[in-house]
Structures are given as structure tokens and as C-alpha cells.
Scaffold this active site. Structure first.
Site, PDB file in Angstrom:
ATOM      1  N   VAL A   7       0.836  -1.204   0.000  1.00 60.11           N
ATOM      2  CA  VAL A   7       0.000   0.000   0.000  1.00 60.11           C
ATOM      3  C   VAL A   7       0.871   1.254   0.000  1.00 60.11           C
ATOM      4  CG1 VAL A   7      -1.733   1.277   1.315  1.00 60.11           C
ATOM      5  CG2 VAL A   7      -1.812  -1.214   1.271  1.00 60.11           C
ATOM      6  N   CYS A   8       0.449   2.258  -0.778  1.00 60.33           N
ATOM      7  CA  CYS A   8       1.096   3.569  -0.736  1.00 60.33           C
ATOM      8  C   CYS A   8       0.039   4.655  -0.892  1.00 60.33           C
ATOM      9  CB  CYS A   8       2.186   3.708  -1.791  1.00 60.33           C
ATOM     10  SG  CYS A   8       1.609   3.913  -3.473  1.00 60.33           S
ATOM     11  N   GLY A   9       0.457   5.886  -0.838  1.00 63.85           N
ATOM     12  CA  GLY A   9      -0.469   7.005  -0.884  1.00 63.85           C
ATOM     13  C   GLY A   9      -1.344   7.037  -2.123  1.00 63.85           C
TER      14      GLY A   9
END
Length: 91
Positions: A7-9
Site C-alpha cells: 500500500v502507498c499514498g
């Protein structure tokens, strides 16, 4: 089969880097899994469908998991040794 989510922004750059590093670590340790990546916004609705969720430390507060899903925060996304140590200890 083990299911892992990176997961990332925004779900584009950082999560793809994490995904590639996870793939390398798992191949090195001969561990099979299904591997996906997404944005933190997308993760909120699907995070509990995974066994392990990885993100940078600054996103940990935004990702809520159930007691079955392990959440791993990474200090240095480029450090494969940190990733390997945390991932293997979570298995």
C-alpha cells in the site's frame, strides 16, 4: 496461499517498489504467494482480504486491519534487508 498487499499514498509508485522487493524476498526464500498493490484509499475497503499488508511507517495510522491480518510498516522502502526481516518474522 499467502496473500500480500503493498500500500502507498496513490497506489502507483511506492506500492509497486514494495511489491517488487517483496517478490524478490519471497523468491529468495522460496515462498509462494499472491501479491497485489493499491492506494491507501483502496486498501481501506479490501485490506482484510489479505494475510499481510505492507506500507511505509507514515501510513500505518491510516490502514486499519483485523486481528487476522498482519500490518507491517517500513522505515526505508528501498532497504530489502529491513523488508526481508520484517516479512519473514511475520510469516
Amino acid at each position: 496461499m499467502l496473500k500480500i498487499l503493498a500500500v502507498c499514498g496513490n497506489g502507483m509508485g511506492t506500492s509497486m517498489v514494495i511489491k517488487l522487493k517483496v517478490k524478490n524476498v519471497l523468491a529468495k526464500n522460496k515462498i509462494e504467494c499472491s501479491l497485489d498493490s493499491c492506494s491507501v484509499g483502496q486498501a481501506k475497503s479490501m485490506v482484510n482480504n489479505f494475510d499481510i499488508v505492507l506500507c511505509s511507517n507514515h501510513l500505518l495510522k491510516e490502514v486499519k486491519v483485523n486481528e487476522r491480518t498482519k500490518l507491517i510498516g517500513l522505515q526505508n522502502l528501498m532497504d530489502e534487508k529491513e523488508l526481508e526481516a520484517k516479512l519473514i518474522s511475520a510469516l
